[in-house]
Design an enzyme around this catalytic site. Structure first.
Site, PDB file in Angstrom:
ATOM      1  N   LYS A 190       0.869  -1.185   0.000  1.00 34.98           N
ATOM      2  CA  LYS A 190       0.000   0.000   0.000  1.00 34.98           C
ATOM      3  C   LYS A 190       0.896   1.222   0.000  1.00 34.98           C
ATOM      4  CE  LYS A 190      -4.438   1.054   0.252  1.00 34.98           C
ATOM      5  NZ  LYS A 190      -5.656   0.366  -0.209  1.00 34.98           N
TER       6      LYS A 190
ATOM      7  N   ASP B  22      -7.047   4.353  -4.659  1.00 36.19           N
ATOM      8  CA  ASP B  22      -7.658   4.245  -3.328  1.00 36.19           C
ATOM      9  C   ASP B  22      -8.247   5.635  -3.054  1.00 36.19           C
ATOM     10  OD1 ASP B  22      -7.826   2.380  -0.832  1.00 36.19           O
ATOM     11  OD2 ASP B  22      -7.129   4.249   0.031  1.00 36.19           O
TER      12      ASP B  22
HETATM   13  P1  NDP Z   1     -12.843   7.858  -2.604  1.00 38.78           P
HETATM   14  O1  NDP Z   1     -11.754   8.834  -2.456  1.00 38.78           O
HETATM   15  O2  NDP Z   1     -13.431   7.628  -3.958  1.00 38.78           O
HETATM   16  O3  NDP Z   1     -14.058   8.219  -1.619  1.00 38.78           O
HETATM   17  C1  NDP Z   1     -13.873   8.334  -0.242  1.00 38.78           C
HETATM   18  C2  NDP Z   1     -15.130   8.972   0.333  1.00 38.78           C
HETATM   19  O4  NDP Z   1     -15.029   9.017   1.741  1.00 38.78           O
HETATM   20  C3  NDP Z   1     -15.332  10.415  -0.120  1.00 38.78           C
HETATM   21  O5  NDP Z   1     -16.705  10.679  -0.189  1.00 38.78           O
HETATM   22  C4  NDP Z   1     -14.665  11.230   0.974  1.00 38.78           C
HETATM   23  O6  NDP Z   1     -15.203  12.553   1.119  1.00 38.78           O
HETATM   24  C5  NDP Z   1     -14.994  10.394   2.188  1.00 38.78           C
HETATM   25  N1  NDP Z   1     -13.926  10.485   3.205  1.00 38.78           N
HETATM   26  C6  NDP Z   1     -12.612  10.161   3.066  1.00 38.78           C
HETATM   27  N2  NDP Z   1     -11.943  10.376   4.205  1.00 38.78           N
HETATM   28  C7  NDP Z   1     -12.856  10.829   5.068  1.00 38.78           C
HETATM   29  C8  NDP Z   1     -12.795  11.220   6.426  1.00 38.78           C
HETATM   30  N3  NDP Z   1     -11.654  11.163   7.130  1.00 38.78           N
HETATM   31  N4  NDP Z   1     -13.950  11.644   7.009  1.00 38.78           N
HETATM   32  C9  NDP Z   1     -15.099  11.681   6.298  1.00 38.78           C
HETATM   33  N5  NDP Z   1     -15.232  11.332   5.022  1.00 38.78           N
HETATM   34  C10 NDP Z   1     -14.132  10.907   4.428  1.00 38.78           C
HETATM   35  O7  NDP Z   1     -12.284   6.477  -1.998  1.00 38.78           O
HETATM   36  P2  NDP Z   1     -12.841   5.001  -2.241  1.00 38.78           P
HETATM   37  O8  NDP Z   1     -14.311   5.027  -2.348  1.00 38.78           O
HETATM   38  O9  NDP Z   1     -12.039   4.407  -3.316  1.00 38.78           O
HETATM   39  O10 NDP Z   1     -12.399   4.281  -0.889  1.00 38.78           O
HETATM   40  C11 NDP Z   1     -13.268   4.189   0.263  1.00 38.78           C
HETATM   41  C12 NDP Z   1     -12.757   3.127   1.206  1.00 38.78           C
HETATM   42  O11 NDP Z   1     -12.735   1.854   0.529  1.00 38.78           O
HETATM   43  C13 NDP Z   1     -11.322   3.317   1.737  1.00 38.78           C
HETATM   44  O12 NDP Z   1     -11.251   2.766   3.042  1.00 38.78           O
HETATM   45  C14 NDP Z   1     -10.491   2.471   0.782  1.00 38.78           C
HETATM   46  O13 NDP Z   1      -9.255   2.086   1.352  1.00 38.78           O
HETATM   47  C15 NDP Z   1     -11.425   1.278   0.598  1.00 38.78           C
HETATM   48  N6  NDP Z   1     -11.173   0.481  -0.589  1.00 38.78           N
HETATM   49  C16 NDP Z   1     -11.241   1.032  -1.841  1.00 38.78           C
HETATM   50  C17 NDP Z   1     -11.021   0.239  -2.949  1.00 38.78           C
HETATM   51  C18 NDP Z   1     -11.199   0.761  -4.330  1.00 38.78           C
HETATM   52  O14 NDP Z   1     -11.186  -0.060  -5.271  1.00 38.78           O
HETATM   53  N7  NDP Z   1     -11.366   2.060  -4.549  1.00 38.78           N
HETATM   54  C19 NDP Z   1     -10.641  -1.194  -2.810  1.00 38.78           C
HETATM   55  C20 NDP Z   1     -10.681  -1.682  -1.452  1.00 38.78           C
HETATM   56  C21 NDP Z   1     -10.894  -0.855  -0.397  1.00 38.78           C
HETATM   57  P3  NDP Z   1     -14.902  13.726   0.035  1.00 38.78           P
HETATM   58  O15 NDP Z   1     -15.741  13.369  -1.172  1.00 38.78           O
HETATM   59  O16 NDP Z   1     -15.356  14.966   0.710  1.00 38.78           O
HETATM   60  O17 NDP Z   1     -13.454  13.659  -0.263  1.00 38.78           O
END
Ligand code: NDP
Length: 451
Positions: free
Chosen positions: A126, A166
Site C-alpha cells: 500500500k 484508493d
Molecule cells: P474515494 O476517495 O473515492 O471516496 C472516499 C469517500 O469518503 C469520499 O466521499 C470522501 O469525502 C470520504 N472520506 C474520506 N476520508 C474521510 C474522512 N476522514 N472523514 C469523512 N469522510 C471521508 O475512496 P474510495 O471510495 O475508493 O475508498 C473508500 C474506502 O474503501 C477506503 O477505506 C479504501 O481504502 C477502501 N477500498 C477502496 C477500494 C477501491 O477499489 N477504490 C478497494 C478496497 C478498499 P470527500 O468526497 O469529501 O473527499
C-alpha cells in the site's frame, strides 16, 4: 499461545507506540488467529509472527512539485511493500492530507491477508502521499503525480509491485501516474491497475469493490435465509466504493438511505438519488450539501454539527449498515447506537471502518458482522483480471468479468464461513477471514525458508 501473541503485541507497542492503526490491525489479526496457532505450535519455533508483522520494505520519499502560482510545494511519498510470499505486492495508492506511515503499514498488513482470501497469487502492499487533491487544478494533480512517479517507478513493475487507486486516487490520477511510468521506463505494461479503459484498463474495475461488497452481502444474507430485498441500508462515503455499493443495492431492491463526505451526511428516506450523487460526487467533486437543492425532503447534516464522540450518520435506524468511507468511522459509541437501532447486519466496505472494541461489541450482541478484508476484496480481484488482460493483450467483456467477480465474492464468503466453523467459531467471520488469510501466507513463508 496467548502469551506468545501478547509478547509480540507488547513488543510492537514498545518499538512503535505512535503507529496506533497498525497496532490496532495487528492486534485484531493476531488475537483472532489464536485457535489456529494452538493447532500449529511449530509456527512459534520459526518466529512466524515476528516475521509476518514486519514489512519486507518501507519506502518514503520527497515529492516536490510546482503549484499554479509557481510556488514550490513538498509532500511526502510512501510505499510499504508488506509481503510477497504468495505473489507480487499489490495494493492501492491513497492521496489524503491525514496519512502517515502508520496508515500505510496498517493498510499494507490488512491487504496481505485480504489478497490471500482470493484465489489469486498476489502479495500485499500500500502507498500514497499526504497530498490533498481537494481544490487542486488538473494541472497541479498532473504535476504532483509526475513527481510522485519519478521516484516510485524504480520500485514497481508488472511482476514486482502493482499499485492501484484508493482514497483520492481515481482514474484521472492513475492515468497521469501511468503516463509518467511509461515515459520513464519505456514500457507499456500492467504495472498499475485501475487504468482508464482506453489504455489497458479493465471493464468492471471501477465498479468492482462496491459491486463485490453487495454480492458478498447478498450471499451472506442468503446463508441466513434472508435477502437484501426491501432492506434499508445506511451507507457512509460518497466516493467510488459508496457510489457503486448504492447502485448495486438498488439492483437487489434494497433501499440505501444515507451517504456522506468530508462535509457531512445525507439522510434521504425515499432512497439516495443516484443521478444527483453521480453529478455531485463522481462527475464533479462538490459537497453533499448541494444534494438537498434537488431533493428538498432529504436532510443534510453538516460535519460541524457532528457529536464529538461519535459519527452522526449511524443515528439513522436501518436493517443493514455498510460503512464505505474510511477507517475508524465506527467506534464503540457508534456500535452501541447501531445495536440499539435494531440493525441486523454490519458489512464493512471501507478498510477497517470499525474499531476493535466496536467489532467486539457487535459480535457479543449477535450482530451478523462481515470484516472489510473479505467484503471489499472485489477491487483487488478485478485488478488482477486487469493485469492478466494486459499480459495477454486481450480484453474480456463486462459480462464475463462481472460473473467472475460474483463467483469470487461468493467463494470468499463460503471459504471464511467454513473456516470459522472448522475452528469452532461458526458465524464469526472475523476469525474465519483472519485464519484463512493468515494460513495461506504463513504456509507460503514457511515453504520458502527464512528469507
Ligand atoms: P474515494 O476517495 O473515492 O471516496 C472516499 C469517500 O469518503 C469520499 O466521499 C470522501 O469525502 C470520504 N472520506 C474520506 N476520508 C474521510 C474522512 N476522514 N472523514 C469523512 N469522510 C471521508 O475512496 P474510495 O471510495 O475508493 O475508498 C473508500 C474506502 O474503501 C477506503 O477505506 C479504501 O481504502 C477502501 N477500498 C477502496 C477500494 C477501491 O477499489 N477504490 C478497494 C478496497 C478498499 P470527500 O468526497 O469529501 O473527499
Amino acid at each position: 499461545m496467548k502469551e506468545y501473541v501478547n509478547s509480540i503485541l507488547e513488543h510492537i507497542k514498545q518499538i512503535e507506540p505512535y503507529n496506533e492503526k497498525f497496532l490496532e490491525s495487528v492486534t485484531d489479526v493476531l488475537t483472532s488467529i489464536i485457535p489456529y496457532l494452538e493447532a500449529n505450535p511449530h509456527l512459534k519455533d520459526v518466529s512466524l509472527l515476528e516475521r509476518i508483522i514486519e514489512p519486507e520494505r518501507v519506502l518514503t520519499f520527497r515529492v516536490p512539485w510546482v503549484d499554479d502560482n509557481g510556488i514550490v510545494r513538498v509532500n511526502r511519498g510512501y510505499r510499504v511493500e508488506f509481503n510477497s510470499a504468495i505473489g507480487p505486492y499489490k495494493g492501492g495508492i491513497r492521496f489524503h492530507k491525514d496519512v502517515s506511515i502508520d496508515t500505510f503499514k496498517f493498510l499494507g498488513f490488512e491487504q496481505t491477508f485480504k489478497n490471500a482470501l482470493t484465489s489469486l497469487n498476489i502479495g500485499g502492499g500500500k502507498g500514497g502521499s499526504d497530498f490533498d487533491p481537494h481544490g487542486k487544478s488538473d494541472m497541479e494533480i498532473m504535476r504532483f503525480c509526475q513527481s510522485f512517479m519519478s521516484e516510485l517507478f524504480r520500485h514497481i513493475g508488472a511482476h514486482t509491485d502493482i499499485p492501484a487507486g484508493d482514497i483520492g486516487v481515481g482514474e484521472k490520477a492513475i492515468g497521469y501516474l501511468f503516463g509518467m511510468y511509461k515515459k520513464l521506463t519505456n514500457r507499456f505494461d500492467g504495472a498499475l491497475s485501475g487504468k482508464p479503459i482506453e489504455f489497458g484498463g479493465s471493464f468492471c474495475r471501477v465498479e468492482a469493490t462496491g459491486y463485490g461488497a453487495v454480492y458478498f452481502a447478498e450471499k451472506m444474507l442468503n446463508s441466513h435465509n434472508d435477502t437484501l430485498k426491501d432492506k434499508t441500508v445506511a451507507v457512509s462515503g460518497a466516493g467510488n466504493v459508496a457510489f457503486h455499493v448504492i447502485k448495486k443495492l438498488y439492483e437487489f431492491q434494497a433501499i440505501p438511505v444515507t451517504c456522506s463526505d468530508s462535509t457531512g451526511y445525507i439522510y434521504d428516506k425515499e432512497g439516495i438519488n443516484l443521478q444527483i450523487l453521480d453529478k455531485l460526487k463522481m462527475k464533479n467533486h462538490k459537497s453533499l450539501a448541494e444534494y438537498t437543492k434537488d431533493r428538498p425532503k432529504a436532510k443534510f447534516i453538516p460535519r460541524e454539527k457532528f457529536y464529538k464522540t461519535r459519527n452522526n450518520i449511524w443515528d439513522v435506524p436501518t436493517d443493514i449498515v455498510m460503512p464505505s468511507a474510511t477507517e475508524n468511522e465506527i467506534n464503540l459509541n457508534d456500535a452501541k447506537n447501531i445495536v440499539k437501532n435494531g440493525t441486523k447486519y454490519v458489512i464493512e466496505c471501507s478498510n477497517m471502518p470499525s474499531t476493535t472494541d466496536a467489532i467486539n461489541y457487535f459480535l457479543s450482541n449477535k450482530i451478523k458482522f462481515a470484516p472489510s478484508k473479505a467484503v471489499n476484496a472485489g477491487g483487488v480481484v478485478t485488478s488482477v483480471y486487469e493485469m492478466s488482460q494486459n499480459a495477454s493483450f486481450e480484453s474480456l467483456s463486462k459480462e464475463i468479468l462481472d460473473e467472475k467477480l460474483k463467483e469470487e465474492m461468493k467463494k470468499i464468503y463460503v471459504d471464511i464461513a467454513l473456516t470459522a466453523k472448522e475452528y469452532g467459531y461458526a458465524d464469526n467471520l472475523v476469525i474465519g477471514a483472519n485464519i484463512r488469510g493468515f494460513k495461506r501466507v504463513a504456509t507460503a513463508m514457511i515453504k520458502q525458508g527464512v528469507v
